[in-house]
Design an enzyme around this catalytic site. Structure first.
Site, PDB file in Angstrom:
ATOM      1  N   CYS A   1       6.607  -4.347  16.049  1.00 16.12           N
ATOM      2  CA  CYS A   1       6.104  -3.056  16.671  1.00 16.12           C
ATOM      3  C   CYS A   1       4.800  -3.184  17.246  1.00 16.12           C
ATOM      4  CB  CYS A   1       6.419  -1.900  16.208  1.00 16.12           C
ATOM      5  SG  CYS A   1       7.976  -1.519  15.728  1.00 16.12           S
TER       6      CYS A   1
ATOM      7  N   CYS B   1       1.506  -1.238  15.314  1.00 19.41           N
ATOM      8  CA  CYS B   1       1.449  -0.948  14.100  1.00 19.41           C
ATOM      9  C   CYS B   1       0.884  -2.110  13.199  1.00 19.41           C
ATOM     10  CB  CYS B   1       2.926  -1.035  13.456  1.00 19.41           C
ATOM     11  SG  CYS B   1       3.094  -0.669  11.708  1.00 19.41           S
TER      12      CYS B   1
ATOM     13  N   CYS C   1       6.507  -6.374   7.516  1.00 19.26           N
ATOM     14  CA  CYS C   1       7.528  -5.927   8.349  1.00 19.26           C
ATOM     15  C   CYS C   1       8.084  -6.826   9.573  1.00 19.26           C
ATOM     16  CB  CYS C   1       7.256  -4.708   8.879  1.00 19.26           C
ATOM     17  SG  CYS C   1       8.427  -3.675  10.041  1.00 19.26           S
TER      18      CYS C   1
ATOM     19  N   CYS D   1      -1.067   6.836   9.813  1.00 10.47           N
ATOM     20  CA  CYS D   1       0.215   6.116  10.455  1.00 10.47           C
ATOM     21  C   CYS D   1      -0.040   5.163  11.153  1.00 10.47           C
ATOM     22  CB  CYS D   1       0.780   7.380  11.315  1.00 10.47           C
ATOM     23  SG  CYS D   1       2.555   6.674  11.919  1.00 10.47           S
TER      24      CYS D   1
ATOM     25  N   CYS E   1       3.637   8.575   0.498  1.00  5.80           N
ATOM     26  CA  CYS E   1       4.215   7.694   1.519  1.00  5.80           C
ATOM     27  C   CYS E   1       4.188   6.354   0.871  1.00  5.80           C
ATOM     28  CB  CYS E   1       3.423   7.626   2.752  1.00  5.80           C
ATOM     29  SG  CYS E   1       3.850   6.714   4.118  1.00  5.80           S
TER      30      CYS E   1
ATOM     31  N   GLU F   1       0.673  -1.264  -0.013  1.00  5.38           N
ATOM     32  CA  GLU F   1      -0.097   0.110  -0.069  1.00  5.38           C
ATOM     33  C   GLU F   1       0.865   1.209  -0.068  1.00  5.38           C
ATOM     34  OE1 GLU F   1      -4.140  -1.475   2.355  1.00  5.38           O
ATOM     35  OE2 GLU F   1      -2.534  -0.701   3.532  1.00  5.38           O
TER      36      GLU F   1
END
Length: 352
Positions: A119, A122, A115, A343, A108, A95
């Site tokens: 975290c 996220c 990932c 975010c 962005c 995305e």
């Protein structure tokens, strides 16, 4: 001679393309011409590259291709933010988010599929890690969005002025491809973006910060999110390997020779986790010996997450402590949260 497997020209920045052309017996200056056709003019048909010799155009047609990620879906937020879903050659998805503002427009961009850093706040972490994106897949996100704008798809008058590597993935774990992409973004023959307008965001892969500084003049943002090792290691496991002491030293060094530039620290505000006035004072102490900017980010929730956003009052009190200490601090306005484009929300989950 025709090669058995074609090379994707979008995987080359100018320096690597020069090397490839020299190997093929061509003059190095042709690299700038090809980069200009591909990236600045958006032309992928070799027959249209009229300042190249017929011999070179024939060679490129036989030995290279121009495969880019494909936009297969688009969501539009009430605030004008757009989230694009890209399909890659192997069927994987990433995305990308377009954020229009009064005086600029920011894209962005993602650097990995999923990932590996896990975290806790996220959404991308919930996917796990699948693979790094190639240079073509990274720069292709910018190329395709620009092409869509130029073809009248949207906001033709709102050119992309800023690029941030803040999408899916940790850019510094895909360093070679990210650096090539950055080189293209700042190449006057390609996108011509200023070093002040191209930003890499990292959770803090400390050794690779030094490598990034050696090979790129981009801007830097650090996903900090906690002012001490105990808390940061809890919500960001990467801190166990690269704790704050070494990370802060690397950040101090990053712009040591450029007095006008400062590292930006991103700090997501989690209710009753990292948002107390005590935490704010710890953050002031942590950043006291360096030039810095701080972005306080209201937490954007996602399904399955146990964290809650801090109250507006807690955020303002936190900010006031940083401002009083002389730290340039802003509260980032939430953008695109109604399309899961804010975010920490990118997850690229697609149904049939």
């Amino acid at each position: 001679m025709k090669s058995l497997s074609k090379i994707n020209l979008f995987d080359f920045d100018q320096e690597h393309l020069k090397n490839y052309l020299c190997y093929a017996g061509e003059k190095p200056y042709r690299a700038a011409q090809i980069i200009n056709w591909l990236h600045q003019r958006g032309v992928t048909n070799f027959d249209q590259m009229t300042n190249l010799s017929l011999k070179l155009r024939t060679y490129l047609a036989e030995n290279t291709d121009n495969i880019l990620p494909e936009i297969i879906d688009e969501q539009i937020s009430n605030d004008g933010t757009r989230k694009f879903l890209f399909k890659l050659k192997d069927g994987e998805m990433v995305e990308t988010v377009y954020i229009p503002e009064r005086n600029r427009a920011t894209l962005c961009i993602s650097s990995q599929i999923g990932c590996p850093l896990n975290c806790q706040f996220c959404a991308t972490a919930t996917l796990g890690f699948k693979r790094n994106l190639t240079t073509a897949e990274i720069i292709g996100q910018l190329w395709q969005v620009i092409k869509k704008m130029e073809n009248g798809g949207f906001a033709k008058d709102r050119i992309i002025t800023n690029v941030v590597m803040m999408g899916m993935g940790e850019p510094l774990l895909n360093l070679d491809n990210v650096i090539r992409s950055l080189n293209l973004m700042m190449d006057d023959n390609a996108y011509g973006l200023s070093k002040y307008r191209v930003t890499v965001s990292s959770a803090g892969i400390t050794p690779n910060l030094y490598k990034l500084r050696q090979h790129s003049n981009c801007s830097l943002a650090i996903s900090l999110h906690a002012p001490n090792d105990e808390l940061r290691s809890k919500i960001m496991p990467v801190n166990r390997k690269y704790p704050l002491k070494g990370l802060i030293i690397a950040c101090k060094d990053f712009f040591a020779k450029e007095k006008r530039r400062a590292v930006t620290f991103e700090y997501v505000m989690l209710k009753d986790v990292n948002d107390s006035q005590k935490h704010a004072k710890e953050l002031v102490k942590l950043l006291s010996q360096m030039r810095s900017k701080v972005n306080l980010i209201p937490f954007n929730s996602f399904p399955g997450c146990n964290y809650e956003p801090s109250t507006a009052d807690a955020i303002e009190k936190f900010r006031a402590i940083l401002i009083k200490a002389g730290i340039n601090t802003i509260v980032r306005k939430a953008r695109g949260d109604d399309i899961a484009g804010a975010c920490g929300q990118l997850a690229a989950e697609v149904g049939d």
